[in-house]
Design a protein around this motif. Structure first.
Motif, PDB file in Angstrom:
ATOM      1  N   MET A 119       4.213  -6.412 -12.003  1.00 31.01           N
ATOM      2  CA  MET A 119       4.023  -6.011 -13.403  1.00 31.01           C
ATOM      3  C   MET A 119       2.883  -4.995 -13.516  1.00 31.01           C
ATOM      4  SD  MET A 119       6.435  -7.454 -14.901  1.00 31.01           S
ATOM      5  CE  MET A 119       5.968  -6.911 -16.549  1.00 31.01           C
ATOM      6  N   ALA A 120       1.852  -5.152 -12.687  1.00 27.72           N
ATOM      7  CA  ALA A 120       0.743  -4.194 -12.709  1.00 27.72           C
ATOM      8  C   ALA A 120       1.229  -2.796 -12.364  1.00 27.72           C
ATOM      9  CB  ALA A 120      -0.354  -4.632 -11.743  1.00 27.72           C
ATOM     10  N   MET A 121       2.247  -2.714 -11.490  1.00 32.05           N
ATOM     11  CA  MET A 121       2.760  -1.409 -11.096  1.00 32.05           C
ATOM     12  C   MET A 121       3.540  -0.720 -12.201  1.00 32.05           C
ATOM     13  SD  MET A 121       3.801  -2.027  -7.088  1.00 32.05           S
ATOM     14  CE  MET A 121       4.788  -0.553  -7.034  1.00 32.05           C
ATOM     15  N   THR A 122       3.849  -1.443 -13.292  1.00 28.90           N
ATOM     16  CA  THR A 122       4.441  -0.778 -14.452  1.00 28.90           C
ATOM     17  C   THR A 122       3.368  -0.145 -15.336  1.00 28.90           C
ATOM     18  OG1 THR A 122       4.399  -2.740 -15.901  1.00 28.90           O
ATOM     19  CG2 THR A 122       6.305  -2.490 -14.451  1.00 28.90           C
ATOM     20  N   LYS A 123       2.099  -0.512 -15.108  1.00 31.16           N
ATOM     21  CA  LYS A 123       0.985   0.013 -15.905  1.00 31.16           C
ATOM     22  C   LYS A 123       0.047   0.897 -15.087  1.00 31.16           C
ATOM     23  CE  LYS A 123       2.134  -2.509 -19.557  1.00 31.16           C
ATOM     24  NZ  LYS A 123       2.597  -1.897 -20.829  1.00 31.16           N
ATOM     25  N   ILE A 124      -0.092   0.577 -13.801  1.00 33.30           N
ATOM     26  CA  ILE A 124      -1.022   1.286 -12.921  1.00 33.30           C
ATOM     27  C   ILE A 124      -0.225   2.001 -11.845  1.00 33.30           C
ATOM     28  CG2 ILE A 124      -3.005   1.051 -11.377  1.00 33.30           C
ATOM     29  CD1 ILE A 124      -3.606  -1.628 -12.765  1.00 33.30           C
ATOM     30  N   ARG A 125      -0.606   3.217 -11.542  1.00 35.04           N
ATOM     31  CA  ARG A 125       0.100   3.992 -10.530  1.00 35.04           C
ATOM     32  C   ARG A 125       0.060   3.265  -9.177  1.00 35.04           C
ATOM     33  NH1 ARG A 125       1.281   9.276 -11.491  1.00 35.04           N
ATOM     34  NH2 ARG A 125       0.727  10.026 -13.565  1.00 35.04           N
ATOM     35  N   PRO A 126       1.217   3.170  -8.490  1.00 36.93           N
ATOM     36  CA  PRO A 126       1.216   2.575  -7.150  1.00 36.93           C
ATOM     37  C   PRO A 126       0.240   3.252  -6.196  1.00 36.93           C
ATOM     38  CG  PRO A 126       3.464   2.821  -7.956  1.00 36.93           C
ATOM     39  CD  PRO A 126       2.573   3.503  -8.949  1.00 36.93           C
ATOM     40  N   SER A 127       0.007   4.553  -6.389  1.00 32.70           N
ATOM     41  CA  SER A 127      -0.907   5.289  -5.510  1.00 32.70           C
ATOM     42  C   SER A 127      -2.347   4.828  -5.664  1.00 32.70           C
ATOM     43  CB  SER A 127      -0.822   6.791  -5.794  1.00 32.70           C
ATOM     44  OG  SER A 127      -1.100   7.069  -7.159  1.00 32.70           O
ATOM     45  N   LEU A 128      -2.653   4.120  -6.749  1.00 31.38           N
ATOM     46  CA  LEU A 128      -3.979   3.528  -6.934  1.00 31.38           C
ATOM     47  C   LEU A 128      -3.952   2.029  -6.638  1.00 31.38           C
ATOM     48  CD1 LEU A 128      -5.052   5.299 -10.260  1.00 31.38           C
ATOM     49  CD2 LEU A 128      -5.744   5.892  -7.938  1.00 31.38           C
ATOM     50  N   TRP A 129      -2.912   1.366  -7.129  1.00 31.72           N
ATOM     51  CA  TRP A 129      -2.833  -0.090  -7.028  1.00 31.72           C
ATOM     52  C   TRP A 129      -2.692  -0.558  -5.580  1.00 31.72           C
ATOM     53  CZ3 TRP A 129      -3.895  -4.218  -9.782  1.00 31.72           C
ATOM     54  CH2 TRP A 129      -3.346  -5.446  -9.421  1.00 31.72           C
ATOM     55  N   LEU A 130      -1.737  -0.015  -4.843  1.00 29.70           N
ATOM     56  CA  LEU A 130      -1.483  -0.491  -3.484  1.00 29.70           C
ATOM     57  C   LEU A 130      -2.677  -0.267  -2.547  1.00 29.70           C
ATOM     58  CD1 LEU A 130       2.274   0.559  -3.033  1.00 29.70           C
ATOM     59  CD2 LEU A 130       1.360  -1.703  -3.573  1.00 29.70           C
ATOM     60  N   PRO A 131      -3.316   0.923  -2.536  1.00 33.48           N
ATOM     61  CA  PRO A 131      -4.496   1.087  -1.671  1.00 33.48           C
ATOM     62  C   PRO A 131      -5.670   0.202  -2.071  1.00 33.48           C
ATOM     63  CG  PRO A 131      -3.560   3.233  -2.212  1.00 33.48           C
ATOM     64  CD  PRO A 131      -2.867   2.222  -3.078  1.00 33.48           C
ATOM     65  N   ALA A 132      -5.874  -0.015  -3.381  1.00 32.46           N
ATOM     66  CA  ALA A 132      -6.971  -0.876  -3.824  1.00 32.46           C
ATOM     67  C   ALA A 132      -6.781  -2.298  -3.310  1.00 32.46           C
ATOM     68  CB  ALA A 132      -7.066  -0.869  -5.346  1.00 32.46           C
ATOM     69  N   MET A 133      -5.565  -2.811  -3.417  1.00 31.40           N
ATOM     70  CA  MET A 133      -5.267  -4.145  -2.905  1.00 31.40           C
ATOM     71  C   MET A 133      -5.474  -4.213  -1.390  1.00 31.40           C
ATOM     72  SD  MET A 133      -4.494  -5.967  -5.555  1.00 31.40           S
ATOM     73  CE  MET A 133      -5.803  -4.960  -6.304  1.00 31.40           C
ATOM     74  N   GLU A 134      -5.135  -3.120  -0.714  1.00 28.58           N
ATOM     75  CA  GLU A 134      -5.253  -3.114   0.747  1.00 28.58           C
ATOM     76  C   GLU A 134      -6.711  -3.113   1.210  1.00 28.58           C
ATOM     77  OE1 GLU A 134      -3.092  -1.132   4.572  1.00 28.58           O
ATOM     78  OE2 GLU A 134      -2.784  -0.259   2.601  1.00 28.58           O
ATOM     79  N   ILE A 135      -7.570  -2.414   0.492  1.00 25.60           N
ATOM     80  CA  ILE A 135      -8.988  -2.392   0.870  1.00 25.60           C
ATOM     81  C   ILE A 135      -9.598  -3.787   0.732  1.00 25.60           C
ATOM     82  CG2 ILE A 135     -11.265  -1.558   0.145  1.00 25.60           C
ATOM     83  CD1 ILE A 135      -9.928   1.143  -0.459  1.00 25.60           C
ATOM     84  N   ILE A 136      -9.309  -4.465  -0.378  1.00 21.94           N
ATOM     85  CA  ILE A 136      -9.825  -5.828  -0.567  1.00 21.94           C
ATOM     86  C   ILE A 136      -9.275  -6.752   0.519  1.00 21.94           C
ATOM     87  CG2 ILE A 136      -9.925  -7.803  -2.135  1.00 21.94           C
ATOM     88  CD1 ILE A 136      -9.652  -5.778  -4.453  1.00 21.94           C
ATOM     89  N   TRP A 137      -7.990  -6.607   0.806  1.00 19.76           N
ATOM     90  CA  TRP A 137      -7.344  -7.419   1.845  1.00 19.76           C
ATOM     91  C   TRP A 137      -8.030  -7.202   3.201  1.00 19.76           C
ATOM     92  CZ3 TRP A 137      -5.111  -5.801   6.363  1.00 19.76           C
ATOM     93  CH2 TRP A 137      -4.346  -6.731   7.061  1.00 19.76           C
ATOM     94  N   SER A 138      -8.369  -5.967   3.524  1.00 20.40           N
ATOM     95  CA  SER A 138      -8.998  -5.660   4.810  1.00 20.40           C
ATOM     96  C   SER A 138     -10.352  -6.350   4.943  1.00 20.40           C
ATOM     97  CB  SER A 138      -9.173  -4.150   4.964  1.00 20.40           C
ATOM     98  OG  SER A 138      -7.934  -3.483   4.974  1.00 20.40           O
ATOM     99  N   ILE A 139     -11.129  -6.326   3.878  1.00 20.26           N
ATOM    100  CA  ILE A 139     -12.450  -6.960   3.897  1.00 20.26           C
ATOM    101  C   ILE A 139     -12.321  -8.468   4.108  1.00 20.26           C
ATOM    102  CG2 ILE A 139     -14.508  -7.451   2.507  1.00 20.26           C
ATOM    103  CD1 ILE A 139     -14.031  -4.687   1.160  1.00 20.26           C
ATOM    104  N   LEU A 140     -11.365  -9.075   3.416  1.00 21.26           N
ATOM    105  CA  LEU A 140     -11.169 -10.520   3.549  1.00 21.26           C
ATOM    106  C   LEU A 140     -10.700 -10.891   4.951  1.00 21.26           C
ATOM    107  CD1 LEU A 140      -9.431 -11.214   0.112  1.00 21.26           C
ATOM    108  CD2 LEU A 140     -11.717 -11.971   0.797  1.00 21.26           C
ATOM    109  N   THR A 141      -9.869 -10.047   5.560  1.00 20.00           N
ATOM    110  CA  THR A 141      -9.378 -10.315   6.915  1.00 20.00           C
ATOM    111  C   THR A 141     -10.526 -10.308   7.913  1.00 20.00           C
ATOM    112  OG1 THR A 141      -7.223  -9.344   6.385  1.00 20.00           O
ATOM    113  CG2 THR A 141      -7.802  -9.511   8.718  1.00 20.00           C
TER     114      THR A 141
END
Length: 490
Positions: free
Chosen positions: A123-145
């Motif tokens: 649903m967020a991808m209907t409001k936020i550009r995937p080019s911003l949303w997907l990389p932002a999620m990936e950076i947080i994921w990398s830190i947690l890993t």
């Protein structure tokens, strides 16, 4: 099922003059026009080879930027998922004192986060550009890993796995939706399966990486090799996320991509219009009503649940290998790579075959039959016949690529609405992983390993049910049941 109806719409498009299209030149072809044998062969080998030079240039750009990003990004995500199993047999079990069902619980906590994050991310991808949303999620994921490497106890790892799953939830469904935004039905199967194959490559690479780390990095910096595994995985993810900011083109109608020329952006829109893919619209209550009174969301969900629960079995191959006490730690990490190699070969063969015959369902059924054979062997459990056991395990790896064909099929059935594709894929993924969170706890209790009382038989049942559901979906499609497009007619 077939994609020929979509292709007919595509071939019916008549290109306007070059002055009015700024160079966009979708080929002028009648629905009855037949391609030469050479062009048909080129289309099977790679679907852009039989197109006009300008459309070929557009597809080449899409492939270069979209496919490189999605494959590498998912490679790293799946590397982490496999890392848990490889770390378990490479020292994590002893260091963190794992016992009983703890290995399954590590996956379950990840799955719970993944489930919770699925629908909000789509649903967020209907409001936020995937080019911003997907990389932002990936950076947080990398830190947690990376943080997993510093965990001192099992409860900390449980918490981290939950949040890793939460932020990883954007990946598979978001990427499949992204692919559906830019590729026609004749092109989507190959790309989806190539993307899916990246997960197999990750699982293969994880075995080699853990074996190499165990040999060369164990004890370096005071850290065991299994902790280095998570550090390497997290570090790799950050530059990939930064690349995604540039590579992800959002959708044809909204793209701000610098690597697409204005005339190529226009052609991308025209290509999607030609196959009935409409630009995004606001999600309303009518949208949800249209989706949930139609069959795709229900039938594809049941089928995909069976798929996810069936393929779960092969993740216990290394647990079985360890139980035999025949192999070293390095060998336990390396032997399953043969299965992942089979996954890649079969997944890519599914891609080319399904696009060549312009149908998804026969290939999915074939994939299920191969894996079903493996689970039947494991259900019989010829424990003293090493060759038979190895064959059974390896065959269970061969169905994974069918998942990409299911999502491709959804993209085609719901091609008339980006919102439908987003939501149906989100529901399918959410529900399948909801079942994946608890069914393995019963089916694959690691305290029973390696001879699970119910796991092998249940996996066989899920593959058989998956075949049945493919038949039901095909019947619904051929019967032209409502697919959820009434909201668009209102």
């Amino acid at each position: 099922m077939g994609i020929s109806s979509e292709d007919k719409r595509l071939t019916a498009v008549v290109a306007t003059s070059s002055s009015s299209t700024s160079g966009c030149d979708l080929e002028r072809t009648s629905p009855q026009a037949k391609k030469t044998l050479g062009k048909r062969i080129l289309a099977v080998i790679w679907d852009s080879l039989d197109k006009s030079p300008r459309e070929r240039a557009l597809i080449a750009k899409l492939d270069w930027f979209i496919l490189t990003y999605v494959c590498i990004a998912y490679f790293v995500k799946y590397l982490d998922q496999t890392n848990v199993s490889n770390a378990y047999v490479s020292g994590m079990k002893e260091d963190l004192k794992l016992k009983g069902n703890d290995l399954n619980l590590l996956t379950t906590y990840w799955t719970i986060g993944y489930i919770i994050g699925q629908f909000p991310s789509q649903m967020a991808m209907t409001k936020i550009r995937p080019s911003l949303w997907l990389p932002a999620m990936e950076i947080i994921w990398s830190i947690l890993t990376i943080c997993v490497a510093g965990a001192k106890n099992l409860n900390t790892v449980y918490a981290l796995r939950f949040f890793i799953g939460l932020f990883e939830a954007s990946s598979y469904a978001g990427i499949m939706t992204l692919l559906g935004n830019f590729y026609t039905p004749a092109e989507l199967g190959k790309r989806a399966c190539i993307f899916q194959a990246s997960s197999s490559a990750a699982q293969m690479f994880s075995g080699y990486l853990q074996a190499a780390l165990y040999k060369g990095m164990n004890g370096r910096g005071g850290l065991p090799a299994w902790r280095w595994l998570f550090i390497f995985d997290g570090i790799i993810g950050i530059p990939i996320a930064l690349y995604g900011l540039y590579a992800i083109p959002d959708s044809p109608a909204t793209t701000r991509s610098r690597w697409l020329k204005p005339e190529q952006k226009k052609m991308a829109v025209e290509r999607m219009e030609a196959v009935g893919r409409k630009p995004a619209k606001p999600v309303t209550r009518k949208t949800f009503k249209a989706i949930f009174i139609a069959w795709p969301v229900y039938l594809f969900t049941i089928a995909f649940i069976c798929h996810v629960l069936g393929i779960r079995i092969y993740s216990y191959f290394n647990v079985w290998l360890k139980s035999t006490k025949r192999y070293s730690v390095e060998e336990i990490n390396l032997i399953p790579t043969a299965g992942y190699g089979l996954q890649i070969a079969f997944t890519l063969s599914y891609a080319w075959t399904s696009d060549a015959i312009q149908m998804r369902w026969p290939v999915i059924i074939f994939a299920c039959l191969v894996a079903l054979t493996g689970t039947i062997i494991l259900s019989v459990y010829p424990e003293h016949n090493l060759a038979a056991m190895m064959t059974g395990w390896l065959l269970t790896f061969c169905e994974t690529g069918a998942g990409a064909l299911f999502i491709t099929w959804i993209n085609e059935v719901c091609s008339f609405s980006q919102e439908h594709r987003l939501i149906v894929i989100a529901v399918v993924e959410t529900m399948s992983f909801t079942f994946n969170a608890w069914v393995p706890l019963l089916a694959y209790n690691t305290s029973e390993a390696p001879r699970f009382r119910y796991g092998y038989q249940l996996a066989a049942m899920f593959f058989a049910l998956e075949i049945c559901m493919v038949g039901v979906i095909l019947f619904a499609q051929e019967s032209k049941w409502n697919v959820g497009d009434k909201e668009d007619d209102e």
